[in-house]
Structures are given as structure tokens and as C-alpha cells.
Design a protein around this motif. Structure first.
Motif, PDB file in Angstrom:
ATOM      1  N   SER A 170     -16.355  -6.651   8.472  1.00 21.64           N
ATOM      2  CA  SER A 170     -16.375  -5.581   7.505  1.00 21.64           C
ATOM      3  C   SER A 170     -16.518  -5.821   6.213  1.00 21.64           C
ATOM      4  N   GLY A 171     -16.150  -7.445   5.907  1.00 19.57           N
ATOM      5  CA  GLY A 171     -16.131  -8.026   4.419  1.00 19.57           C
ATOM      6  C   GLY A 171     -15.154  -7.452   3.633  1.00 19.57           C
ATOM      7  N   LEU A 172     -14.111  -6.525   4.328  1.00 19.76           N
ATOM      8  CA  LEU A 172     -13.027  -6.282   3.321  1.00 19.76           C
ATOM      9  C   LEU A 172     -12.096  -7.133   3.739  1.00 19.76           C
ATOM     10  N   GLY A 173     -11.179  -7.104   2.647  1.00 15.15           N
ATOM     11  CA  GLY A 173      -9.939  -8.219   2.434  1.00 15.15           C
ATOM     12  C   GLY A 173      -8.554  -7.408   2.731  1.00 15.15           C
ATOM     13  N   ASN A 174      -8.501  -6.384   2.666  1.00 11.57           N
ATOM     14  CA  ASN A 174      -7.269  -5.444   2.890  1.00 11.57           C
ATOM     15  C   ASN A 174      -7.307  -4.915   4.349  1.00 11.57           C
ATOM     16  N   PRO A 175      -6.363  -5.224   5.028  1.00 12.79           N
ATOM     17  CA  PRO A 175      -6.231  -4.847   6.550  1.00 12.79           C
ATOM     18  C   PRO A 175      -5.987  -3.278   6.399  1.00 12.79           C
ATOM     19  N   VAL A 176      -5.147  -2.715   5.623  1.00 13.33           N
ATOM     20  CA  VAL A 176      -4.919  -1.412   5.553  1.00 13.33           C
ATOM     21  C   VAL A 176      -6.287  -0.608   5.261  1.00 13.33           C
ATOM     22  N   ALA A 177      -7.240  -0.982   4.536  1.00 17.42           N
ATOM     23  CA  ALA A 177      -8.459  -0.403   4.263  1.00 17.42           C
ATOM     24  C   ALA A 177      -9.124  -0.490   5.675  1.00 17.42           C
ATOM     25  N   ASP A 230       0.928  -1.062   0.138  1.00 16.95           N
ATOM     26  CA  ASP A 230       0.046   0.095   0.088  1.00 16.95           C
ATOM     27  C   ASP A 230       0.836   1.349   0.096  1.00 16.95           C
ATOM     28  N   VAL A 231       1.790   1.185   0.839  1.00  8.83           N
ATOM     29  CA  VAL A 231       2.588   2.329   1.030  1.00  8.83           C
ATOM     30  C   VAL A 231       3.532   2.477  -0.365  1.00  8.83           C
ATOM     31  N   ALA A 232       3.918   1.683  -0.813  1.00  7.66           N
ATOM     32  CA  ALA A 232       4.713   1.448  -1.971  1.00  7.66           C
ATOM     33  C   ALA A 232       3.776   1.888  -3.234  1.00  7.66           C
ATOM     34  N   LEU A 233       2.783   1.860  -3.532  1.00  7.66           N
ATOM     35  CA  LEU A 233       1.797   2.445  -4.296  1.00  7.66           C
ATOM     36  C   LEU A 233       1.659   3.962  -4.177  1.00  7.66           C
ATOM     37  N   THR A 234       1.493   4.369  -2.802  1.00  6.66           N
ATOM     38  CA  THR A 234       1.321   5.803  -2.714  1.00  6.66           C
ATOM     39  C   THR A 234       2.768   6.514  -2.954  1.00  6.66           C
ATOM     40  N   GLU A 235       3.783   5.667  -2.510  1.00  6.72           N
ATOM     41  CA  GLU A 235       5.154   6.564  -2.625  1.00  6.72           C
ATOM     42  C   GLU A 235       5.277   6.577  -4.179  1.00  6.72           C
ATOM     43  N   GLY A 246      -8.775  -1.713  -3.827  1.00 13.69           N
ATOM     44  CA  GLY A 246      -8.396  -1.126  -2.599  1.00 13.69           C
ATOM     45  C   GLY A 246      -9.245  -1.891  -1.400  1.00 13.69           C
ATOM     46  N   ALA A 247     -10.347  -2.398  -1.590  1.00  9.45           N
ATOM     47  CA  ALA A 247     -11.321  -2.996  -0.821  1.00  9.45           C
ATOM     48  C   ALA A 247     -10.665  -4.522  -0.030  1.00  9.45           C
ATOM     49  N   LYS A 248      -9.872  -5.155  -1.193  1.00  5.26           N
ATOM     50  CA  LYS A 248      -9.539  -6.538  -0.732  1.00  5.26           C
ATOM     51  C   LYS A 248      -8.042  -6.692  -1.151  1.00  5.26           C
ATOM     52  N   GLU A 249      -7.336  -5.825  -1.725  1.00  2.00           N
ATOM     53  CA  GLU A 249      -5.987  -5.773  -2.040  1.00  2.00           C
ATOM     54  C   GLU A 249      -5.246  -4.195  -1.890  1.00  2.00           C
ATOM     55  N   PRO A 250      -3.839  -4.291  -1.921  1.00  3.13           N
ATOM     56  CA  PRO A 250      -3.404  -2.789  -1.514  1.00  3.13           C
ATOM     57  C   PRO A 250      -4.043  -1.995  -2.619  1.00  3.13           C
ATOM     58  N   ALA A 268       7.533  -9.550  -7.931  1.00  5.79           N
ATOM     59  CA  ALA A 268       6.156 -10.051  -7.663  1.00  5.79           C
ATOM     60  C   ALA A 268       5.955 -11.537  -7.907  1.00  5.79           C
ATOM     61  N   THR A 269       6.733 -11.872  -9.149  1.00  6.14           N
ATOM     62  CA  THR A 269       6.666 -13.267  -9.422  1.00  6.14           C
ATOM     63  C   THR A 269       7.406 -14.198  -8.588  1.00  6.14           C
ATOM     64  N   ALA A 270       8.507 -13.574  -7.973  1.00  9.24           N
ATOM     65  CA  ALA A 270       9.494 -14.416  -7.020  1.00  9.24           C
ATOM     66  C   ALA A 270       8.730 -14.761  -5.725  1.00  9.24           C
ATOM     67  N   THR A 271       8.095 -13.860  -5.186  1.00 10.22           N
ATOM     68  CA  THR A 271       7.556 -13.564  -3.991  1.00 10.22           C
ATOM     69  C   THR A 271       6.211 -13.893  -3.996  1.00 10.22           C
ATOM     70  N   GLU A 272       5.762 -14.279  -5.163  1.00 11.12           N
ATOM     71  CA  GLU A 272       4.435 -14.643  -5.369  1.00 11.12           C
ATOM     72  C   GLU A 272       3.267 -13.563  -4.629  1.00 11.12           C
ATOM     73  N   THR A 273       3.379 -12.479  -4.851  1.00  7.14           N
ATOM     74  CA  THR A 273       2.784 -11.187  -4.346  1.00  7.14           C
ATOM     75  C   THR A 273       2.216 -10.399  -5.490  1.00  7.14           C
ATOM     76  N   PRO A 274       1.252 -10.621  -6.103  1.00 12.01           N
ATOM     77  CA  PRO A 274       0.455 -10.174  -7.350  1.00 12.01           C
ATOM     78  C   PRO A 274       0.667  -8.962  -7.196  1.00 12.01           C
ATOM     79  N   PRO A 275      -0.074  -8.055  -5.912  1.00 13.87           N
ATOM     80  CA  PRO A 275      -0.188  -6.641  -5.868  1.00 13.87           C
ATOM     81  C   PRO A 275       1.176  -5.754  -6.180  1.00 13.87           C
ATOM     82  N   ILE A 276       2.214  -6.519  -6.288  1.00 13.18           N
ATOM     83  CA  ILE A 276       3.370  -5.821  -6.289  1.00 13.18           C
ATOM     84  C   ILE A 276       3.408  -5.266  -7.900  1.00 13.18           C
ATOM     85  N   VAL A 277       2.725  -6.007  -8.782  1.00 11.08           N
ATOM     86  CA  VAL A 277       2.653  -5.675 -10.256  1.00 11.08           C
ATOM     87  C   VAL A 277       1.828  -4.537 -10.216  1.00 11.08           C
TER      88      VAL A 277
END
Lengths: 97, 510, 313, 88
Positions: C131-138, C53-58, C210-214, D51-60
Motif C-alpha cells: 500500500s506504500g504506507l509506513g504506519n501499520p495503524v493506518a 497513535d492511541v496516545a495522540l487520540t487520548e 498519519g500515512a507513515k507515522e502515528p 521521546a529522546t530516551a527511547t528514540e521514538t520521535p513520534p512521542i514528541v
């Protein structure tokens, strides 16, 4: 089948990594900004394209693959634009501006 | 740690008032922003008095019950959620700030009033929105029960306060505002880093939970130091006061009054929360003496520089630097010598009373200075002659504010300094008593300079450049009278400052 | 494990190197570019710290908006010929001492971690299902600490008001002085026609995911803002005057809906900012959509800067 | 496979680092402008590999944003580069 895909991934990604190296060498060796732009955009884009190609078999689902390809397309687009914009600046001001 | 002995927080009856105190200013800001300058003033005219009403209900509630009001936001109890809590300190400060903000609003009607049907103008639009934002942010500072919520509150406060400085658009005020912004943002960041460290160590930022878990360790000390320095920068405690005089002296009068009386008290209040509520045992004798020393330096420095000023508004601004110093004398005086903990004793009451009486007195003085400026077209102290005859009510308000700053009876300043002196005598720390008495002398000095100039006759009768509306003078006088009569609370609700303190809440051994 | 370590150490060395070169840069332009690069590298670091999440924001803020703002400032300084504001030696020295002290303090704090590292993470996850959310940050932003999130959005609006209030009175209600690209450039026009549709899709995706993933409203809003700025810089759309009737409603729609849902919670659920059981997720998504719009407009206008020209009738 | 992908990511990081040093040390500002684009391609590749190495798709998604903003930064650079205002 799985092994074949893995071999494909390894070779494509390795090739991509080599292109990145080539791009850096180009940046290092080319004499002026305009030629260095080639190294930066063309070669690196090819590198990214190969990496994306190599990772495609490893993604799960069509959506993931689509996202990978669109990232590459976006970078292609921005590479082309950035080259144009920077080259325009260089032309207007001379290469050492 | 006796964590199990304490009942978890639960929303009390009337707890929803606390939500209202934070939400209604926020709603006012949003509504004014979208409806535009024609409505901002009217929205403020409705919301600010109701805010005063709300604060007085909360005040009476806390005073009567002697206990805290609590609201659990979102029905999630801490540490997961956020609790809003109003103890006696919160209630008294909320009440004071509501009074000051309402008086400033009345005063500002002359400068930032919008006539019906006129087009939106920059300064009034910004002023009314910022005033409501400051009110909401202050309420949040007083009620927030969580260190991160307090961070949001001081961010809100900063972004509402800084634009006030350069509201009249002169280049030098812009520079002052930028300098203020720089100090304030640096303070915010240091505070934020501190909260992050505390969360990393204790997995909560709730003030009550944290106060039970906290213990001496390097990370906690670093966090406390960073947060304190950040808050000092925002409070303009010597030597981090550099931004204050140009900012407070350059702003329009109504804005100066809010900035000096209200805004600096926000970060000061968080300092008090941090050291008295979260970690009363961590400051120690050395730290307490350091706080007091900085306060004493502020008193001496601020007063001496104030004495040298040529311009009235700068003098009042430097007087703020000095008066902020008094607030920090309560730390060494509140330190219990046996347990080495900060105690909610008479010194705390004195310190908070000083904050309250300074808020009312200083707002009145800045308003008076604004009126003087409007009448004379300048605020050069040497050329004040004859002004007392032209606007006697204003000069009287200014003098009464000074009486409270000096600490003469029956003013709030007198009672505050009396309580602090009492604590100094009781704990045998006579050196703080000397500082306080010296500060009183300095204050009398600069008040005398101004007043003697103001009552001096001028050669020819003074022609006011503008006609000052009566209500402006009345607003200043009302605040000055409040400050003067504040000492009388000694017979009334002065004990509210002790209501709902954490010590009295704890069950079981500490 | 060791490859991870080697990668991380390399990344850290690179980031530190860029940081030092940014501080040491004598020229404002070079320093800004160093700072942008630093931000982009930090987003990789946040990925390695499992804070996507932070990486996306940054990536969005550090790579896009900050660079935009600061390069605009550099350009203004150059235009005004005031690029050589010298900072006195004592101030530089004091800054260095302060930074060194803070760094030392942080080093002490980080290098002496508590015996057991306490965390709320399991508790957050445990209660998230409600809450039905999947993303703990949300979850933290919109469920547990919704009050903070709501009021941070008010801060954003105040910041914008602060920027606007810098303008002279005569241009109030006028147009922000965004530096647009003066020469008609077919390349830029092409980019400004092609990229925004993609960007809008990305923004919607960010907001939705954002509701379920970063992801979420802030990242989506930043993308929207960047696309809007691009269109304005290329000259395809004019910079709007702040008196436009659509502008202010869009700016406040997010916080207003958030506040309204929060207040409704006092009646329909147990508390302010509590959601009625079963409705949490749809309500939060609605709030996020509205916030994305508001944040997009607010960031775009913040980057566009103070008002410079009066509105043409 | 994981260690190969990580190794590749590390290798690309190395080339990016080298290129950054080269770019940022040159005096011409046009060279500096290439930095963001470089991180769009190189940084994107690193993130995809991670993303592929750590199997974390959101990194994409992070890589997606880098790609999206790569040209945006260049636009900001060009807009602010000296020489622009002389033609205004």
C-alpha cells in the motif's frame, strides 16, 4: 564534542527538573491562588524551557529541533493565557470560589 | 485443529450483493443528510423497496444453493481483512427485517411525510435517516463475519435507535432515551472489551477462524461472559430489561414498531452467532440452563406485568419483554446432550422463527396501537370501548398479531413454539414446555383483556379525532397476515435456516 | 530496565490515585477535572505501551474534547440548578458490584495469558509495503479493515443527528447552544487569534504524517474541532446555524469520498475498498484529508450541543 | 544517557504527581483549573524526555498536542466556572 553536548544536556535537563521541583514546592507553600499561579506557570515554564534546551543537541535534524522549540512556545503562550483567565476568575469571585 | 483441511474463504458469485446491502443504506444516510429533509423521504422511498428486492435475491440465492454467499472486502482474506457471509440465518432475518422496515415506512408516511416544497422539519428528517441507518446496521449484523465489524454494526444500531425514542420531543421520552442510551452504551463497551480479549488470545476476530481456534481458557470465558452480558443488556433480556418499556412505549408508533420488532433482534442475533457459530462447545449444560432460566423469568415477569398495565403501548412493550424470553429458551433445547455442544437443530430453527414471527407480529401491534391512539387521543385500555367498530381493520390486525404471539396455528408463532416444544420433549426437558405453555396462557390473558374492551360497545358512536389513512391500516394488517401465515413455511423454505451452517462446512474431523 | 519499571509503577500508581479521587469526588466540577487529568496521564501510559497513535487520540480527546463537553454539562446543570441529582444507594451498590466484577474478570484474563501470544502484527507489516504506507495503524484502518473505519464515520454523523434531534421543533435549522464566553475578554481574543493558525498547521501535520507515522485523520480532525470551538467561544466567529449551506457537505465529504473510492475499487481493483495497485497511498491520503475536515466539523458541532436559538434571518 | 533521561522523566513525574495531589486536594475550584496546565508543562517535559530516551520521535507529537490543548482546557474551565453565568 559529543561528550560536551552530553554534559550540556545533563546539566540543562537537571536544572529543568529542579525548577519543576521548585514549582511544586511553590504550589505547596504559597498562601493563595494568585501566588500559586506564579509557581505553576512561570517556574514550570522555565523548567520545560531548560528541558527543551537540554534535549536540543540530542534531536536529529532541524525539524525535530523546531518542533521542540514550538512546544515550549506553545506552553509559554498557554501559561500566560491561563494565568490571565484564572486570575480574572479569582478577582471576580474571591480566592476561595 | 483441522484448520488446513478447510479451503480459505473466497468471494462467491453474487457476493457483491452483500456489499450492496450494507453500502446502499449508508449511502442513503449520507445523501439524505446532505440534501436535507425535502429529499430524505424520497431517497428512502427508492432505497427501502430496492433493499427488500436485494434481500429477496439473496434469500433465493442461499435457499437454492443451500450454501453461503461470501464477499471478501478489500480483497484481504481474514484474519487480516473482513469477510461478509450470508448463511441461511442471515438471509431469512434480512428478508424479515426488510419486509418489516418497508411496512413501517409505508405506515410512517402519514406521520413523517414531507409535502413537496415545505421547509425541512426536525422529526421527518431524523426519522427517515434513522430508519435507513437501522436497515443498514441490521444488514451488517446479519452479514458481518467478524466480531469487530459486528461491534461497529451494533454501534450504528444504537445511535440510530436511541434518537427514535425521543423523536416527539416530550421530556419523559427524553429520559427514557437517556436510560436506553446508558444501557446500550454499557452493552457496547462490555462487548468491545470481550472482543479485545478474544483478539489478544487468538489473533483473529473472524467468526470462522475463531470457531476453529477457540478453546476453553480463563480469558476466553471472561470474554464470552462480558460480551454476552453486554448483548443481553442491548436485547433487554430480564433482568436487564429496565430500559425497554418506557423507551418502546414512549416512542412514536412507527418508531416503536421498528425498535421492538427490529432493533432488539440485532443484538440477539449476535448472541446466536457467538454461541452457535463461534463457540458452540463452550456454553455447556449449566450455561444453557442459565440462559433458558433468564428467558423463562422474562416470560413470567413480562407477562404478569403486561397483565397489570393500564395503557396499551406499555402493555405491548412488556409483552416484548416476555417474547424476548422465548428466544432464549432455544439455548438449553439446542444443546446436544452427548457432545455438550449447541447444535443447529430444530430448536435453533424454532428460536429464529420465533424472532421472525415476533418481528412481524409486534410491528403490526405497535402500528395498530398507534392508529388507536390517533383515533382516540389516548391509549387507556379501560376506555377502548367502541374502537373496534370505528377501525375494524386495525383491531383485526392487532388480534392477528396476538394470535401469533399466543402461538395458535397456522401462525409463525405456532410453528416456532411447536418446534421448541418438540425439542423439549425430545431432550426430556419438560420444564421448558411448562414455561412455554404458561406463557401462552398469559399472552391469551392480556390479548383477551384488550380485545374484549375494544369490541365492547360504547355508549355513543365513537367519533375518530383524525381520519386514519387506509394505507396505514393496510400496512399493519399486511404485517399481521405475514405473521399469521408464516406457519405455512413449514411446507416451504423453513430449511433455509440450516443452509450454510458452519457444521456442514467443516471438512475432516472436528 | 529497572528505571523503566520504576517509572511505570509510579505512573500506574498516580493514574490509579487520580481514578479513585475522581470517583470519590462529591462535586461534579472536581470529578470532571479529575477525569481530564486522568485522560492526560493515560496518554503518557499509552506512550509507555508503545501505542503512540492511541496516545495522540487520548491527548486530543481526553485532554481537549471530553473536558470541553463535560464542563459544558456541569455548567448547564449549575445554570439549571440541578446539580444535586442523587443516585439511590442500590444503584450505586449495583454499579460498584458490576465494576468490581468486570475488573476481576479482566484481571483473571490478563493475568493468565495464553502460552504463546499470537499476533497479526508481522502479517500486517509484511503486506503493508503493497500500500506504500509506513504506519501499520493506518494500514489496519484504511487497508485491511477499511469497512469498519468507513462505517464508524457514519456512526459519528448519526450521533450528531441524535444531538440535533433533541431540540424543540421551533428552532430546527437554528444555532447550537454552545456556551460562549460572555464577557469580552482581550486575553481570550488574543488566544483565539494566535492559537488557531498554529492548531491548523498541527492538524495538517497530523493528517499528513498519519500515512507513515502515528497520527491521522481522527487526531487532526480533533485538533481542528478544538480550534474552531475556541474561536466560537471567544466570540470571534458566530456559531453557525445547522441550515448553513456549507455545513452538511463538509460533514459528509469524508465518508462520501471514502465510499466512492471503495465502490470504484469494485471496478478498478479487485474488490470493494480495494485500491488499484500503485494508487493506494495517494487515495488513502485523499480520504484522510477529507475525513479530517468531516471529523473536525462533526466533533465541533457535537461539542456545541443541541440547537437552542432559531436562525435569525 | 538513556538512564539519566529516564531518571529525569521519573523525577518530573514525581513532582507533577505531588503537585497534582496538592492542587486537587484544595477546595477552591480555581486551584483545580491549574491541573491541565500543569500537565501541559510537566507532562510535556516527561514526554519529551521519553521521546529522546527511547528514540521514538513520534512521542514528541503527543507532547505537542498536550501543549496545544493545555490552554484549551483552561478556556473550557473558565467558561464553565460558577460566576460566569451571573454576568451573562
Amino acid at each position: 564534542m559529543n561528550l560536551a553536548l552530553d554534559i550540556f544536556t545533563v546539566s540543562a535537563v537537571s536544572a529543568g527538573a529542579l525548577f519543576f521541583l521548585a514549582g511544586t514546592v511553590g504550589l505547596l507553600r504559597f498562601p493563595d491562588s494568585l501566588t500559586r499561579l506564579h509557581a505553576l506557570t512561570k517556574v514550570d515554564n522555565l523548567g520545560l524551557g531548560l528541558v527543551v534546551l537540554g534535549l536540543l543537541p540530542q534531536t536529529n535534524g532541524l525539524f525535530g529541533a523546531l518542533k521542540l522549540v514550538s512546544i515550549w512556545l506553545l506552553v509559554q503562550l498557554s501559561g500566560a493565557i491561563v494565568t490571565q483567565l484564572i486570575a480574572g476568575t479569582v478577582r471576580r469571585r474571591g480566592s476561595n470560589g | 485443529m483441522p484448520e488446513a483441511n478447510v479451503l480459505p474463504d473466497a468471494t462467491t458469485t453474487d457476493g457483491a450483493l452483500l456489499v450492496l446491502a450494507i453500502v446502499s443504506p449508508a449511502a442513503g444516510v449520507l445523501l439524505s443528510f446532505v440534501l436535507g429533509g425535502q429529499y430524505a423521504e424520497r431517497i428512502a422511498a427508492v432505497l427501502l423497496p430496492s433493499g427488500l428486492f436485494l434481500a429477496s435475491i439473496i434469500f433465493v440465492d442461499v435457499w437454492r444453493s443451500g450454501d453461503r454467499l461470501i464477499y471478501i472486502v478489500g480483497d484481504w482474506t481474514p484474519p487480516l481483512g473482513i469477510a461478509l457471509r450470508a448463511d441461511g440465518l442471515s438471509a431469512a432475518m434480512m428478508m424479515t427485517m426488510a419486509i418489516v422496515i418497508c411496512a413501517v415506512a409505508i405506515f410512517a408516511l402519514a406521520d413523517f411525510g414531507t409535502r413537496a416544497g415545505s421547509a425541512e422539519a426536525r422529526a421527518p428528517f431524523a426519522f427517515w435517516i434513522l430508519l435507513m441507518a437501522i436497515w443498514g446496521a441490521m444488514n451488517m449484523v446479519f452479514l458481518g463475519g467478524d466480531l469487530f465489524t459486528l461491534y461497529v454494526a451494533i454501534e450504528l444500531l444504537t445511535f440510530a435507535a436511541v434518537p427514535l425514542v425521543c423523536l416527539d420531543g416530550r421530556a419523559e421520552t427524553l429520559q427514557a432515551a437517556l436510560r436506553y442510551l446508558l444501557f446500550a452504551l454499557l452493552g457496547s463497551i462490555l462487548y468491545l472489551v470481550g472482543t479485545a480479549l478474544l483478539y489478544g488470545s487468538y489473533a483473529t476476530l473472524d467468526i470462522v477462524l475463531l470457531s476453529r481456534r477457540i478453546h476453553m481458557e480463563p480469558a476466553t470465558l471472561v470474554a464470552a461472559a462480558l460480551m454476552t452480558i453486554g448483548l443481553f443488556a442491548k436485547t433487554a433480556l430480564f433482568p436487564l430489561h429496565l430500559w425497554l418499556p418506557p423507551a418502546h412505549a414512549g416512542a412514536p408508533a412507527a418508531a416503536s414498531a421498528v425498535l421492538s420488532a427490529v432493533v432488539v433482534k440485532g443484538s440477539f442475533f449476535i448472541v446466536v452467532r457467538l454461541w452457535f457459530d463461534v463457540m458452540p462447545g463452550m456454553l455447556g449444560p449449566a450455561g444453557a440452563q442459565l440462559f433458558g432460566g433468564l428467558g423463562a423469568a422474562a416470560i413470567v415477569f413480562g407477562s404478569v406485568v403486561a397483565l397489570q398495565q393500564q395503557r396499551l403501548k406499555l402493555l405491548i412493550a412488556y409483552s416484548t419483554v416476555a417474547q424476548i424470553g422465548y428466544l432464549f429458551l432455544m439455548f438449553p433445547l439446542a444443546l446436544d446432550t452427548v457432545s455438550a455442544e449447541l447444535q443447529s437443530s430444530g430448536a435453533l430453527t424454532g428460536g429464529m422463527l420465533q424472532a421472525i414471527s415476533h418481528a412481524t407480529a409486534k410491528a403490526a401491534m405497535f402500528m395498530a396501537a398507534g392508529i388507536i391512539y390517533a383515533v382516540l387521543g389516548h391509549d387507556r385500555i379501560a376506555e377502548l370501548g367502541g374502537v373496534a367498530r370505528a377501525i375494524p381493520m386495525t383491531i383485526f390486525a392487532f388480534a392477528l398479531g396476538g394470535v401469533s404471539l399466543i402461538g395458535l396455528p397456522p401462525s409463525g408463532g405456532f410453528l416456532a413454539k411447536w418446534l421448541l416444544l418438540e425439542a423439549a420433549v425430545a431432550t426430556g426437558q419438560w420444564w421448558w414446555a411448562i414455561v412455554m405453555l404458561a406463557g401462552g396462557l398469559f399472552t391469551s390473558g392480556y390479548m383477551f383483556i384488550v380485545l374484549s374492551r375494544a369490541v365492547a360497545p360504547s355508549g355513543e358512536p365513537l367519533k375518530p379525532r383524525v381520519a386514519v389513512p387506509r394505507y396505514q391500516e393496510a400496512a399493519a394488517l399486511a404485517l399481521a397476515l405475514t405473521s399469521l401465515l408464516l406457519g405455512l413455511v413449514a411446507f416451504g423454505p423453513v430449511d433455509i435456516l440450516q443452509a450454510g451452517r458452519l457444521e456442514s462446512m467443516l471438512v475432516g474431523p472436528r | 530496565m529497572t528505571i523503566f519499571a520504576v517509572f511505570d509503577i509510579g505512573l500506574v500508581v498516580l493514574i490509579l490515585g487520580i481514578a479513585v479521587s475522581t470517583i470519590a469526588a462529591r462535586d461534579a466540577f472536581a470529578a470532571v477535572i479529575g477525569f481530564v487529568v486522568y485522560g492526560l496521564l493515560l496518554s503518557i501510559a499509552w506512550v509507555r505501551l508503545a501505542a503512540v497513535d492511541v496516545a495522540l487520540t487520548e491527548a486530543a480527546i481526553g485532554g481537549g474534547m471530553t473536558g470541553m463537553l463535560m464542563l459544558g454539562a456541569v455548567a448547564r446543570l449549575r445554570f439549571a440548578g440541578g446539580n444535586d441529582i442523587s443516585i439511590s444507594l442500590p444503584v450505586r451498590f449495583a454499579t460498584a458490584v458490576l465494576c468490581a466484577l468486570v475488573a476481576a474478570g479482566l484481571a483473571i484474563a490478563v493475568l493468565s495469558p495464553p502460552d504463546a501470544i499470537p499476533t497479526l502484527a508481522p502479517m500486517v507489516m509484511e503486506n503493508l509495503a503493497q500500500s506504500g504506507l509506513g504506519n501499520p495503524v493506518a494500514g489496519v484502518l484504511f487497508v485491511y479493515r477499511a469497512l469498519d473505519t468507513l462505517l464508524e464515520k457514519v456512526v459519528l454523523i448519526l450521533a450528531l443527528l441524535g444531538v440535533w434531534s433533541l431540540a424543540p421543533d421551533s428552532v430546527w435549522g437554528g444555532i447550537p447552544g454552545l456556551r460562549v464566553y460572555a464577557r469580552r475578554s482581550s486575553t481570550l481574543t488574543f488566544l483565539a487569534q494566535l492559537l488557531p493558525p498554529v492548531g491548523i498547521v498541527v492538524a495538517i501535520y497530523m493528517c499528513w504524517v498519519g500515512a507513515k507515522e502515528p497520527g491521522g485523520a481522527f487526531q487532526g480532525g480533533t485538533v481542528l474541532a478544538a480550534m474552531w470551538l475556541l474561536v466560537m467561544i471567544a466570540g470571534l466567529k458566530r456559531v453557525p446555524s445547522i441550515g448553513q449551506p456549507w455545513l452538511r457537505p463538509l460533514l459528509v465529504v469524508g465518508p462520501v469520498i471514502f465510499l466512492a473510492i471503495g465502490l470504484a475499487g469494485m471496478v478498478l481493483a479487485n474488490a470493494f475498498l480495494a485500491y488499484p495497485p500503485g494508487y493506494a497511498k495517494p487515495l488513502i491520503v485523499a480520504v484522510e484529508v477529507a475525513l479530517t475536515l468531516s471529523i473536525g466539523v462533526a466533533l465541533g458541532l457535537l461539542a456545541a450541543g443541541p440547537l437552542e436559538q432559531a436562525q435569525q434571518q | 544517557m538513556i538512564s539519566f533521561l529516564l531518571g529525569a522523566a521519573g523525577f518530573v513525574l514525581m513532582t507533577v504527581a505531588l503537585a497534582l495531589v496538592v492542587i486537587l486536594r484544595r477546595p477552591a475550584e480555581v486551584d483545580h483549573m491549574m491541573a491541565a496546565q500543569l500537565l501541559g508543562t510537566g507532562g510535556g517535559a516527561i514526554l519529551l524526555l521519553l521521546a529522546t530516551a527511547t528514540e521514538t520521535p513520534p512521542i514528541v507529537d503527543v507532547a505537542l498536542l498536550l501543549a496545544l490543548f493545555a490552554s484549551f482546557a483552561a478556556v473550557a474551565f473558565v467558561r464553565s466556572a460558577p460566576g460566569q453565568e451571573s454576568e451573562v
